[in-house]
Design an enzyme around this catalytic site. Structure first.
Site, PDB file in Angstrom:
ATOM      1  N   ASN A  66     -12.503   2.034   9.635  1.00 32.31           N
ATOM      2  CA  ASN A  66     -12.495   3.443  10.022  1.00 32.31           C
ATOM      3  C   ASN A  66     -13.841   4.062   9.644  1.00 32.31           C
ATOM      4  O   ASN A  66     -14.132   4.255   8.467  1.00 32.31           O
ATOM      5  CB  ASN A  66     -11.340   4.152   9.304  1.00 32.31           C
ATOM      6  CG  ASN A  66     -11.265   5.639   9.642  1.00 32.31           C
ATOM      7  OD1 ASN A  66     -12.188   6.209  10.214  1.00 32.31           O
ATOM      8  ND2 ASN A  66     -10.150   6.262   9.278  1.00 32.31           N
TER       9      ASN A  66
ATOM     10  N   HIS B  99      -9.743   7.573  18.132  1.00 33.01           N
ATOM     11  CA  HIS B  99     -10.359   7.397  16.812  1.00 33.01           C
ATOM     12  C   HIS B  99      -9.792   6.129  16.185  1.00 33.01           C
ATOM     13  O   HIS B  99      -8.581   5.916  16.156  1.00 33.01           O
ATOM     14  CB  HIS B  99     -10.065   8.619  15.943  1.00 33.01           C
ATOM     15  CG  HIS B  99     -10.362   8.395  14.500  1.00 33.01           C
ATOM     16  ND1 HIS B  99     -11.559   7.849  14.063  1.00 33.01           N
ATOM     17  CD2 HIS B  99      -9.628   8.620  13.380  1.00 33.01           C
ATOM     18  CE1 HIS B  99     -11.535   7.760  12.752  1.00 33.01           C
ATOM     19  NE2 HIS B  99     -10.378   8.212  12.299  1.00 33.01           N
TER      20      HIS B  99
ATOM     21  N   CYS C 238     -12.759  13.200  10.799  1.00 30.50           N
ATOM     22  CA  CYS C 238     -12.822  12.195  11.873  1.00 30.50           C
ATOM     23  C   CYS C 238     -12.786  12.823  13.267  1.00 30.50           C
ATOM     24  O   CYS C 238     -13.030  12.142  14.256  1.00 30.50           O
ATOM     25  CB  CYS C 238     -11.693  11.191  11.703  1.00 30.50           C
ATOM     26  SG  CYS C 238     -11.681  10.459  10.068  1.00 30.50           S
TER      27      CYS C 238
HETATM   28  N1  COA Z   1      -3.734  -4.328  -0.698  1.00 30.50           N
HETATM   29  C1  COA Z   1      -2.518  -4.751  -1.129  1.00 30.50           C
HETATM   30  N2  COA Z   1      -1.511  -3.897  -1.351  1.00 30.50           N
HETATM   31  C2  COA Z   1      -1.737  -2.592  -1.155  1.00 30.50           C
HETATM   32  C3  COA Z   1      -2.981  -2.102  -0.719  1.00 30.50           C
HETATM   33  C4  COA Z   1      -4.012  -3.038  -0.495  1.00 30.50           C
HETATM   34  N3  COA Z   1      -5.229  -2.686  -0.069  1.00 30.50           N
HETATM   35  N4  COA Z   1      -2.906  -0.762  -0.588  1.00 30.50           N
HETATM   36  C5  COA Z   1      -1.654  -0.404  -0.937  1.00 30.50           C
HETATM   37  N5  COA Z   1      -0.947  -1.511  -1.275  1.00 30.50           N
HETATM   38  C6  COA Z   1       0.429  -1.608  -1.717  1.00 30.50           C
HETATM   39  C7  COA Z   1       0.950  -0.316  -2.306  1.00 30.50           C
HETATM   40  O1  COA Z   1       0.606  -0.217  -3.657  1.00 30.50           O
HETATM   41  C8  COA Z   1       2.447  -0.490  -2.110  1.00 30.50           C
HETATM   42  O2  COA Z   1       2.929  -1.304  -3.115  1.00 30.50           O
HETATM   43  P1  COA Z   1       4.356  -0.985  -3.816  1.00 30.50           P
HETATM   44  O3  COA Z   1       5.362  -1.077  -2.704  1.00 30.50           O
HETATM   45  O4  COA Z   1       4.459  -2.057  -4.830  1.00 30.50           O
HETATM   46  O5  COA Z   1       4.216   0.384  -4.360  1.00 30.50           O
HETATM   47  C9  COA Z   1       2.551  -1.267  -0.802  1.00 30.50           C
HETATM   48  O6  COA Z   1       1.256  -1.849  -0.580  1.00 30.50           O
HETATM   49  C10 COA Z   1       2.909  -0.430   0.391  1.00 30.50           C
HETATM   50  O7  COA Z   1       2.115   0.719   0.370  1.00 30.50           O
HETATM   51  P2  COA Z   1       2.265   1.810   1.459  1.00 30.50           P
HETATM   52  O8  COA Z   1       1.332   2.945   1.149  1.00 30.50           O
HETATM   53  O9  COA Z   1       3.703   2.109   1.692  1.00 30.50           O
HETATM   54  O10 COA Z   1       1.720   1.010   2.731  1.00 30.50           O
HETATM   55  P3  COA Z   1       1.702   1.453   4.224  1.00 30.50           P
HETATM   56  O11 COA Z   1       2.483   0.504   5.023  1.00 30.50           O
HETATM   57  O12 COA Z   1       1.973   2.919   4.386  1.00 30.50           O
HETATM   58  O13 COA Z   1       0.184   1.225   4.587  1.00 30.50           O
HETATM   59  C11 COA Z   1      -1.831   2.471   4.914  1.00 30.50           C
HETATM   60  C12 COA Z   1      -0.805   1.952   3.902  1.00 30.50           C
HETATM   61  C13 COA Z   1      -2.862   3.285   4.154  1.00 30.50           C
HETATM   62  C14 COA Z   1      -2.495   1.271   5.559  1.00 30.50           C
HETATM   63  C15 COA Z   1      -1.126   3.321   5.981  1.00 30.50           C
HETATM   64  O14 COA Z   1      -0.298   4.296   5.367  1.00 30.50           O
HETATM   65  C16 COA Z   1      -2.095   4.004   6.887  1.00 30.50           C
HETATM   66  O15 COA Z   1      -2.827   3.367   7.605  1.00 30.50           O
HETATM   67  N6  COA Z   1      -2.128   5.351   6.933  1.00 30.50           N
HETATM   68  C17 COA Z   1      -3.068   6.079   7.708  1.00 30.50           C
HETATM   69  C18 COA Z   1      -4.369   6.176   6.967  1.00 30.50           C
HETATM   70  C19 COA Z   1      -5.513   6.648   7.828  1.00 30.50           C
HETATM   71  O16 COA Z   1      -5.605   6.311   8.969  1.00 30.50           O
HETATM   72  N7  COA Z   1      -6.390   7.440   7.227  1.00 30.50           N
HETATM   73  C20 COA Z   1      -7.567   7.934   7.861  1.00 30.50           C
HETATM   74  C21 COA Z   1      -7.280   9.077   8.745  1.00 30.50           C
HETATM   75  S1  COA Z   1      -8.669   9.598   9.625  1.00 30.50           S
END
Ligand code: COA
Length: 321
Positions: free
Chosen positions: A277, A247, A111
């Site tokens: 994204n 970004h 990215c």
């Molecule tokens: N829909 C519903 N539930 C979902 C899900 C979805 N699409 N994706 C994950 N979950 C669930 C998980 O399974 C987890 O369930 P559990 O508690 O029963 O295990 C719960 O939601 C929480 O997951 P978690 O990973 O802790 O969520 P989070 O608050 O960290 O959010 C992201 C997840 C990916 C949105 C967040 O971590 C994020 O944005 N990270 C940065 C990613 C990014 O920007 N990547 C690109 C970089 S260039």
């Protein structure tokens, strides 16, 4: 001598996929996606590959810059989802444009690719080697997305953005690029598995995997660091900056970065809601949106900042011309 942007062009596939549509193929909901990411919909390509998106964005950028393809000295395309290992998607674009005077190659900085490409072109301009360049960020991440992994597949979208750069006295003021290869496992997409006549295995295509929370923490620390470093070493105050063009990975990351540097959200325009994204394409897509909204004016200072797999990060302090 530095580089200035003289034209921006974008292209996104027609097909809009809403969160509700994703909820039909996986266990997720519009409420979860919007509250965790700010994403409402994304574009998904059905038939066009990365190189087609890139070519269309490039044509739009050249038209906006009133630049002929033959004037280009260099074309750099940043992508994490190239159509081919070789020839590069940049060479395809060069050939289709008829930009016969340009050297063309792809870069892989995830990215941060658009920012990295900008810095490379700036370096050629500063060295007096080239005068006109085209940088492109283009992705069809939908083809490397594991559609049965709800924690990654809801985040990404397809699209392309391009900018024509010309050598001049004003434009980019300062840039930062950095990498931390020890964090490579946090966000990755193998090209193909090993396999040959000795192993008897057929190589298989790889798909993206991510430790979302590790990426989140990294971004929320790195974005403010790069912004503050650019301000400090150019003796500027936050008040001197009109916009932070970040970004577009997640609305919550952008909000957290804004809080850390104590700047109001009005200075952080966003397109994450409509495109998701789009990796290397997200910064030029956002710049184009700002241009269409009449937000970009000559003399303004803006900071662009990106981060991504690698891990990589990059930022640019630019005086809009
Ligand atoms: N829909 C519903 N539930 C979902 C899900 C979805 N699409 N994706 C994950 N979950 C669930 C998980 O399974 C987890 O369930 P559990 O508690 O029963 O295990 C719960 O939601 C929480 O997951 P978690 O990973 O802790 O969520 P989070 O608050 O960290 O959010 C992201 C997840 C990916 C949105 C967040 O971590 C994020 O944005 N990270 C940065 C990613 C990014 O920007 N990547 C690109 C970089 S260039």
């Amino acid at each position: 001598m530095t580089a200035r942007i003289t034209g921006i062009g974008t292209y996104v596939p027609d097909k809009i996929v809403t969160n509700d549509e994703l909820a039909k193929i996986m266990e997720t909901s519009d409420e979860w996606i919007v509250s965790r990411t700010g994403i409402h919909e994304r574009r998904i390509s059905i038939t066009e590959g990365t190189r087609e998106l890139a070519l269309k964005a490039a044509r739009n950028a050249l038209a906006a810059a009133k630049t002929e393809p033959e004037e280009l000295d260099i074309i750099i395309l940043g992508t994490s989802s190239p159509d081919y290992h070789y020839p590069s998607d940049a060479c395809y674009v060069q050939g289709e444009l008829g930009a016969g005077n340009a050297a063309a190659f792809d870069i892989s900085a995830a990215c941060s690719g658009f920012i990295f490409a900008m810095n490379i072109v700036r370096g050629f301009f500063e060295a007096g080697i080239y005068k006109t360049g085209l940088i492109i960020g283009a992705e069809t991440l939908s083809k490397v997305t594991n559609w049965s992994d709800r924690s990654t597949s809801v985040l990404f979208g397809d699209g392309a953005g391009a900018a024509v750069l010309k050598a001049g006295e004003t434009g980019i003021i300062d840039m930062i690029m950095g990498s931390d290869g020890t964090m490579g496992d946090v966000l990755k997409c193998p090209s193909r598995t090993m396999g040959n006549f000795l192993t008897g295995e057929k190589p298989e295509a790889g798909f993206m995997t991510m430790d979302g929370q590790a990426v989140f923490k990294f971004a929320v620390k790195k974005i403010p660091e790069t912004i503050e470093l650019l301000l400090e070493r150019n003796h500027l105050a936050k008040e001197d900056i009109t916009y932070y063009v970040l970004h577009q990975a997640n609305e919550r990351i952008i909000e957290a970065a804004a809080r850390r540097i104590r700047e109001p959200m009005e200075k952080f325009p966003m397109t994450i809601g409509e495109y998701g994204n789009t990796s290397t394409a997200s910064i030029p897509l956002l710049l184009s949106h700002m241009e269409r909204q009449g937000m970009l004016k000559p003399g303004q200072k803006i900071i662009m900042s990106g981060f991504g797999a690698g891990m990589t990060w990059g930022a640019a302090l630019v005086q809009w011309v």
